[in-house]
Motif scaffolding. Sequence first.
Motif, PDB file in Angstrom:
ATOM      1  N   MET A  26     -32.007  45.249  93.167  1.00  0.00           N
ATOM      2  CA  MET A  26     -33.067  44.353  93.655  1.00  0.00           C
ATOM      3  C   MET A  26     -33.674  44.875  94.960  1.00  0.00           C
ATOM      4  O   MET A  26     -34.860  44.701  95.208  1.00  0.00           O
ATOM      5  CB  MET A  26     -32.519  42.936  93.843  1.00  0.00           C
ATOM      6  CG  MET A  26     -32.266  42.231  92.524  1.00  0.00           C
ATOM      7  SD  MET A  26     -31.746  40.520  92.717  1.00  0.00           S
ATOM      8  CE  MET A  26     -30.012  40.723  93.121  1.00  0.00           C
ATOM      9  N   LYS A  27     -32.857  45.535  95.770  1.00  0.00           N
ATOM     10  CA  LYS A  27     -33.328  46.028  97.067  1.00  0.00           C
ATOM     11  C   LYS A  27     -34.254  47.235  96.922  1.00  0.00           C
ATOM     12  O   LYS A  27     -35.246  47.345  97.643  1.00  0.00           O
ATOM     13  CB  LYS A  27     -32.122  46.399  97.939  1.00  0.00           C
ATOM     14  CG  LYS A  27     -32.470  46.876  99.335  1.00  0.00           C
ATOM     15  CD  LYS A  27     -31.211  47.102 100.163  1.00  0.00           C
ATOM     16  CE  LYS A  27     -31.520  47.577 101.559  1.00  0.00           C
ATOM     17  NZ  LYS A  27     -30.292  47.805 102.344  1.00  0.00           N
ATOM     18  N   TYR A  28     -33.933  48.140  95.999  1.00  0.00           N
ATOM     19  CA  TYR A  28     -34.634  49.428  95.961  1.00  0.00           C
ATOM     20  C   TYR A  28     -35.581  49.640  94.780  1.00  0.00           C
ATOM     21  O   TYR A  28     -36.495  50.450  94.883  1.00  0.00           O
ATOM     22  CB  TYR A  28     -33.622  50.585  95.983  1.00  0.00           C
ATOM     23  CG  TYR A  28     -32.862  50.647  97.279  1.00  0.00           C
ATOM     24  CD1 TYR A  28     -33.491  50.992  98.466  1.00  0.00           C
ATOM     25  CD2 TYR A  28     -31.508  50.335  97.329  1.00  0.00           C
ATOM     26  CE1 TYR A  28     -32.798  51.035  99.665  1.00  0.00           C
ATOM     27  CE2 TYR A  28     -30.799  50.383  98.519  1.00  0.00           C
ATOM     28  CZ  TYR A  28     -31.460  50.730  99.686  1.00  0.00           C
ATOM     29  OH  TYR A  28     -30.768  50.767 100.864  1.00  0.00           O
ATOM     30  N   ILE A  29     -35.375  48.972  93.674  1.00  0.00           N
ATOM     31  CA  ILE A  29     -36.209  49.221  92.497  1.00  0.00           C
ATOM     32  C   ILE A  29     -37.368  48.228  92.491  1.00  0.00           C
ATOM     33  O   ILE A  29     -37.146  47.016  92.465  1.00  0.00           O
ATOM     34  CB  ILE A  29     -35.389  49.111  91.188  1.00  0.00           C
ATOM     35  CG1 ILE A  29     -34.178  50.050  91.214  1.00  0.00           C
ATOM     36  CG2 ILE A  29     -36.274  49.392  89.982  1.00  0.00           C
ATOM     37  CD1 ILE A  29     -34.497  51.531  91.309  1.00  0.00           C
ATOM     38  N   PRO A  30     -38.605  48.731  92.538  1.00  0.00           N
ATOM     39  CA  PRO A  30     -39.770  47.834  92.615  1.00  0.00           C
ATOM     40  C   PRO A  30     -39.831  46.889  91.410  1.00  0.00           C
ATOM     41  O   PRO A  30     -39.576  47.296  90.276  1.00  0.00           O
ATOM     42  CB  PRO A  30     -40.968  48.781  92.594  1.00  0.00           C
ATOM     43  CG  PRO A  30     -40.421  50.124  92.880  1.00  0.00           C
ATOM     44  CD  PRO A  30     -38.981  50.123  92.497  1.00  0.00           C
TER      45      PRO A  30
END
Length: 97
Positions: free
Chosen positions: A43-47
């Motif tokens: 959730m933090k890194y994948i758009p």
Amino acid sequence: MTSSPTVAPSRSSQVTRQPYPNYKVIVLNDDVNTFQHVASCLMKYIPGMNPDLAWDLTNQVHYEGQATVWVGPLEQAELYHTQLTREGLTMAPLEKA
């Protein structure tokens, strides 16, 4: 002696544009990372990653051994791969999609 002009063959109609290949970012299962950590990293890194998809992919990693979490151009794939690696996730090498 007669010289006729040299005519280059017309190839413009034969040119096919090759799109840049897409690459897969693949997370592998391991015995180190928790479900919560994997889902949080996705959730933090994948758009565009939402909690439901993050948990579905996390379960896929756990039960199937791996999951493709993103597919796209090489430069972005390298960025997401690096970010997830730095968070301690076990990653497969990037591969063409």
